[in-house]
Design an enzyme around this catalytic site. Sequence first.
Site, PDB file in Angstrom:
ATOM      1  N   LEU A   7     -31.326  -1.831  12.946  1.00 36.49           N
ATOM      2  CA  LEU A   7     -31.791  -3.208  13.094  1.00 36.49           C
ATOM      3  C   LEU A   7     -30.659  -4.152  12.718  1.00 36.49           C
ATOM      4  CD1 LEU A   7     -34.557  -4.400  13.855  1.00 36.49           C
ATOM      5  CD2 LEU A   7     -35.068  -4.578  11.414  1.00 36.49           C
ATOM      6  N   CYS A  97     -16.251   0.915  16.569  1.00 34.97           N
ATOM      7  CA  CYS A  97     -17.367   0.728  15.644  1.00 34.97           C
ATOM      8  C   CYS A  97     -18.526   1.639  16.014  1.00 34.97           C
ATOM      9  CB  CYS A  97     -17.814  -0.724  15.636  1.00 34.97           C
ATOM     10  SG  CYS A  97     -19.159  -1.063  14.470  1.00 34.97           S
ATOM     11  N   CYS A 192     -18.632  -7.798  15.344  1.00 29.87           N
ATOM     12  CA  CYS A 192     -19.367  -8.366  14.207  1.00 29.87           C
ATOM     13  C   CYS A 192     -18.512  -9.262  13.337  1.00 29.87           C
ATOM     14  CB  CYS A 192     -19.956  -7.252  13.357  1.00 29.87           C
ATOM     15  SG  CYS A 192     -20.757  -7.851  11.856  1.00 29.87           S
TER      16      CYS A 192
END
Length: 361
Positions: A7, A97, A192
């Site tokens: 999530l 990642c 990110c």
Amino acid sequence: MNIAVLLSGGVDSSVVVHLLCEQGYKPSLFYIRIGRDDVEGMDCNMEEDWEMCTAVAHKYGLPLELVDLHRDYWEHVAAYAIDKIKRGFTPNPDVMCNKLIKFGVFEKRVGKDFDITATGHYATTHVIDGKTWLGTAVDPVKDQTDFLAQIDYLQVSKLMFPLGNLMKSEVRAAAERAKLPTAKRKDSQGICFLNNINYNDFVRHFLGEKEGDIIELETGRKLGKHKGFWFHTIGQRKGLGLSGGPWFVIRKDVEQNIVYVSNGYDNQKAYGNEFSMRDFHFITENPWQSNGEGVEVSFKIRHTPEFSTGRLYYDGAQCHLVSDEKIQGIAPGQFGVIYDKDHKLVIGSGEIMLADAQECS
């Protein structure tokens, strides 16, 4: 089935939770922390993300756990990106990642206790003759298989992508119908650790600035100054600060800190039609036998909805791609992602090492 859901605090992974609960599953939810709170502006909106994750978990009565992988991320993914940038290459941190953190370290520490890990990536999986293949998503704009092309067979065989057969508009609509707290939240942009900061600010933090010349490739004429070749990528058009454009970055001299540019949209020096890939990685298996004629494939060298077509030559050690048409901005360090000719299945990927006179010096 015992399911873990990654999530993020965004609408996509929230809808994954909703869809799984609708199907009767009670997944366990995990938020991976990869941002740095010791460097200003590089914490990836963690507080807001965590708040959203907590709200989703509460809505469905599911357990939520924070998994702190920021050291692993910065030691491997961020370090990889900076190393490539300072050597003049064009890295893709998203690819690494997924390979090393989300489906690497997380799987080894947490995911191993679950049957399946579900994510909000736009992709699909297909079982063919008992083997699991990574497939493209229905939504060509949102398809993220190019970011997943370095995962291996064991990783892909344990993954579930509930959004792969949905359009983004359908995902948003589902979030609104379910009154998810993330329904109106904007999509994150890019990798990110750049959510909160400009790309150049990130690079500047680690590599600083060093003034160098911008030179016209054909004439050797000095056109202006830049603050470090590492702020520029092959094929770049915007951000050069030059008049009389369009100007495109054609190559970089790493030793001399020079950025070479060329003028015009149809300038052939900005285009190439072949490249080789180092360390080519077949996700499931090599579906072809080596032959001198090559095989028809589709491919991408950057994140776009469109696929290019060409022929892949594989000699058992190295892959070489010849495109049917010239493509703009081939750069060493990018990943060439190879699909079947109908661009339904992802075959694998490799790091571009040769690109029609666009090698870094």
